[in-house]
Structure formats: structure tokens, C-alpha cells
Design a protein around this motif. Sequence first.
Motif, PDB file in Angstrom:
ATOM      1  N   GLN A  37      47.496  93.768  95.073  1.00  0.00           N
ATOM      2  CA  GLN A  37      48.881  93.354  94.867  1.00  0.00           C
ATOM      3  C   GLN A  37      49.341  92.447  96.006  1.00  0.00           C
ATOM      4  OE1 GLN A  37      51.987  96.341  95.424  1.00  0.00           O
ATOM      5  NE2 GLN A  37      52.961  95.616  93.548  1.00  0.00           N
ATOM      6  N   LYS A  41      49.323  89.026  94.196  1.00  0.00           N
ATOM      7  CA  LYS A  41      50.644  89.081  93.549  1.00  0.00           C
ATOM      8  C   LYS A  41      50.565  89.580  92.106  1.00  0.00           C
ATOM      9  CE  LYS A  41      52.413  85.157  96.200  1.00  0.00           C
ATOM     10  NZ  LYS A  41      53.048  83.854  96.100  1.00  0.00           N
ATOM     11  N   LYS A  88      56.872  85.746  92.133  1.00  0.00           N
ATOM     12  CA  LYS A  88      56.649  87.018  92.829  1.00  0.00           C
ATOM     13  C   LYS A  88      55.361  87.670  92.360  1.00  0.00           C
ATOM     14  CE  LYS A  88      58.842  91.423  93.819  1.00  0.00           C
ATOM     15  NZ  LYS A  88      60.002  92.264  93.657  1.00  0.00           N
ATOM     16  N   PHE A  89      55.085  87.603  91.055  1.00  0.00           N
ATOM     17  CA  PHE A  89      53.882  88.192  90.476  1.00  0.00           C
ATOM     18  C   PHE A  89      53.175  87.185  89.585  1.00  0.00           C
ATOM     19  CE2 PHE A  89      56.483  92.122  91.024  1.00  0.00           C
ATOM     20  CZ  PHE A  89      55.622  92.794  91.880  1.00  0.00           C
TER      21      PHE A  89
END
Length: 112
Positions: A37, A41, A88-89
Motif C-alpha cells: 500500500q 498506492k 491517492k490509490f
Amino acid sequence: MSNVSSISFSKASVEKGSLKRSEYLNLPDLQFFLWCQHKYKLNRGVYNTIDDWFYNFGIKQVIHRRIYILAFLEFVKENDLKQQEEKKFIRFGNGGLTRTLQQFVNVYKMVK
């Protein structure tokens, strides 16, 4: 608990053939996910889907699946670097994750 963000993917580990013994591959599941993570991301749902996809593809051993997961995430990062930097991801869109996994398999000519 070890500091997950301090563990890095080492090119030397790959070149020396010690990838399977690498510290991050042997982390407990949650710590391995947190490391992924931080580096790539991705959220837990995407990670679980990738892990499940490789398992169903026939990669049953956890350590081998983790190697494929990391290779896949590098593949995604290299092919979509500009778009991912702004988010963000990692995002794949509707059906995009499966499509990208299939592209990865085709590019690396993995056989089921």
C-alpha cells in the motif's frame, strides 16, 4: 512490529537469486499489504482481488504469488506512471483490473 515503510525492493536481491528469502516477502500478510500500500498506492480490496486472481490462475504458493503481485504492481506503475502520481490509490475502472491482469499475463507469456 517492523517499520514496513523502511523495507525496500532490492534489485540486488533479484540478481543474487535471494528474492524468495527477501524480508518483505516473508512478512505477515497485513504487514506485506501495508508495505505494498505504501509503495504502490493500492487499497486492501484491490490487493485481495489481485492475490485471489493469481491464486485462481494457478499460483498456489503464497511466496510465489507475492512475487507475481509485486511484478504486476511494477508493470502497472511503469505503464501508468503519470496518472497514478496524481491519485491517492491505484484505480482501474470497471473491469480494468481483470483486463490489466490479463495484459500482464500476455506480455510475460505466463501459461496457466
